[in-house]
Write a protein that holds these residues in place. Structure first.
Motif, PDB file in Angstrom:
ATOM      1  N   ALA A   1       2.928  -1.339   4.190  1.00  0.00           N
ATOM      2  CA  ALA A   1       2.322  -0.031   3.938  1.00  0.00           C
ATOM      3  C   ALA A   1       3.447   0.994   3.960  1.00  0.00           C
ATOM      4  O   ALA A   1       4.179   1.096   4.957  1.00  0.00           O
TER       5      ALA A   1
ATOM      6  N   MET B   1      -3.813   3.497   5.346  1.00  0.00           N
ATOM      7  CA  MET B   1      -2.865   2.460   4.942  1.00  0.00           C
ATOM      8  C   MET B   1      -1.944   2.062   6.082  1.00  0.00           C
ATOM      9  O   MET B   1      -1.556   0.893   6.197  1.00  0.00           O
TER      10      MET B   1
ATOM     11  N   ILE C   1      -9.725  -0.411   2.443  1.00  0.00           N
ATOM     12  CA  ILE C   1      -8.476  -0.308   3.200  1.00  0.00           C
ATOM     13  C   ILE C   1      -8.773  -0.116   4.683  1.00  0.00           C
ATOM     14  O   ILE C   1      -8.153  -0.747   5.544  1.00  0.00           O
TER      15      ILE C   1
ATOM     16  N   ILE D   1      -1.322  -1.179  -4.098  1.00  0.00           N
ATOM     17  CA  ILE D   1      -2.653  -0.685  -3.756  1.00  0.00           C
ATOM     18  C   ILE D   1      -2.495   0.800  -3.463  1.00  0.00           C
ATOM     19  O   ILE D   1      -1.779   1.184  -2.542  1.00  0.00           O
TER      20      ILE D   1
ATOM     21  N   MET E   1       0.868  -1.173   0.000  1.00  0.00           N
ATOM     22  CA  MET E   1       0.000   0.000   0.000  1.00  0.00           C
ATOM     23  C   MET E   1       0.903   1.221   0.000  1.00  0.00           C
ATOM     24  O   MET E   1       1.825   1.299   0.820  1.00  0.00           O
TER      25      MET E   1
END
Length: 218
Positions: A151, A177, A106, A49, A21
Motif C-alpha cells: 500500500a 489502503m 478495501i 488498486i 494499492m
C-alpha cells in the motif's frame, strides 16, 4: 522509531507483477515521488488498486503512460483516455468497481473480513459471475475483500513512529489502503518529532506503517 528510508531502496523491493494499492483522488493525495520512482525503475506487470487512473502525466496516469500496469481495479477511468484505449485494445485488464463498493472491499481487506454485501450492481453487468444472497427479502451481491502486496499512501505529516496525519480531501482512500496493504509505505510531506502530531489528529497509527519516506525536507 522509524528512520526515513530512501525512496529508491523502498521501490527496489517491489517486484514486477506485484499488487499495489495507491492512494489519491485524481492525483490529490497520491504518493507522487513513489510513483515517479516506480516509473524510473521500469517496473512491469503491476496490478494497481486505486480510485482512478487520474490523467496522462498525472499521478497514477504516469504508471499507465509508462506501461508499468497490467491490471487496474478502479472506480472509473473516464478522465484518462490512455487507460480507455489500452482497455479497448486488450492491452490492459480493467476491473471497474463502484466507488463505494471499492472502498468497502478495501476496508474489508484491512479489517480481516471476507467481503461485503451490497445492493449496488444487482441486476446489472456488475453482477456477472458474482454470488448473490437474500437478506430480509432483498438481494445483495457478495463483493470479496481486497488486499495488496504493498500500500503506497501519502500523508501531510508523519512522526518518527510512523503515525500519519492527512490533509483535507487528500485523506480519501489512504487510511483504508494503509490497513489493507501487506507492506505499507507512507510518503510524507513532513516528518516531525514524536508528539508533534496531536493524538486526535492521527488517522493511521504507526504500527501499520512499515516504511516512511520523506517527500520534502523539513
Amino acid at each position: 522509531m522509524k528512520n526515513p528510508a530512501l525512496i529508491a531502496d523502498v521501490v527496489a523491493m517491489i517486484p514486477d507483477g506485484a499488487s499495489l494499492m495507491i492512494g489519491g483522488f485524481m492525483g490529490s493525495g497520491s504518493p507522487v515521488l513513489l510513483i515517479d520512482e516506480i516509473v524510473r525503475q521500469r517496473k512491469r506487470g503491476l496490478t494497481v488498486i486505486a480510485n482512478d487512473t487520474a490523467r496522462p502525466g498525472i499521478g497514477i496516469g504516469k504508471l499507465i503512460d509508462a506501461g508499468a500496469v497490467s491490471k487496474v481495479v478502479t472506480s472509473h477511468i473516464g478522465t484518462n483516455p490512455k487507460t480507455q484505449q489500452l482497455m479497448l485494445d486488450g492491452a490492459l485488464d480493467v476491473e471497474l468497481v463502484p466507488q463505494g463498493t471499492l472502498a468497502e472491499r478495501i476496508r474489508s481487506g484491512g479489517f480481516g473480513l471476507g467481503g461485503v454485501l451490497t445492493p449496488t450492481g444487482v441486476g446489472t453487468l456488475a453482477a456477472a459471475g458474482k454470488r448473490t444472497l437474500e437478506v430480509d427479502g432483498q438481494t445483495f451481491l457478495l463483493e470479496t475483500a481486497l488486499k495488496a502486496d504493498f500500500a503506497l499512501v501519502a500523508a501531510r505529516r508523519a512522526d518518527y513512529d510512523g503515525n500519519l496525519e492527512y490533509a483535507l480531501t487528500a485523506r480519501n482512500f489512504n487510511p483504508l489502503m494503509a490497513m489493507a496493504g501487506r507492506t505499507t509505505v507512507a510518503e510524507a510531506e513532513q516528518i516531525v518529532p514524536v508528539g508533534a502530531i496531536a493524538p486526535d489528529a492521527v488517522v493511521t497509527p504507526g504500527i501499520l506503517v512499515r516504511y516512511l519516506v520523506r517527500r520534502a525536507s523539513t
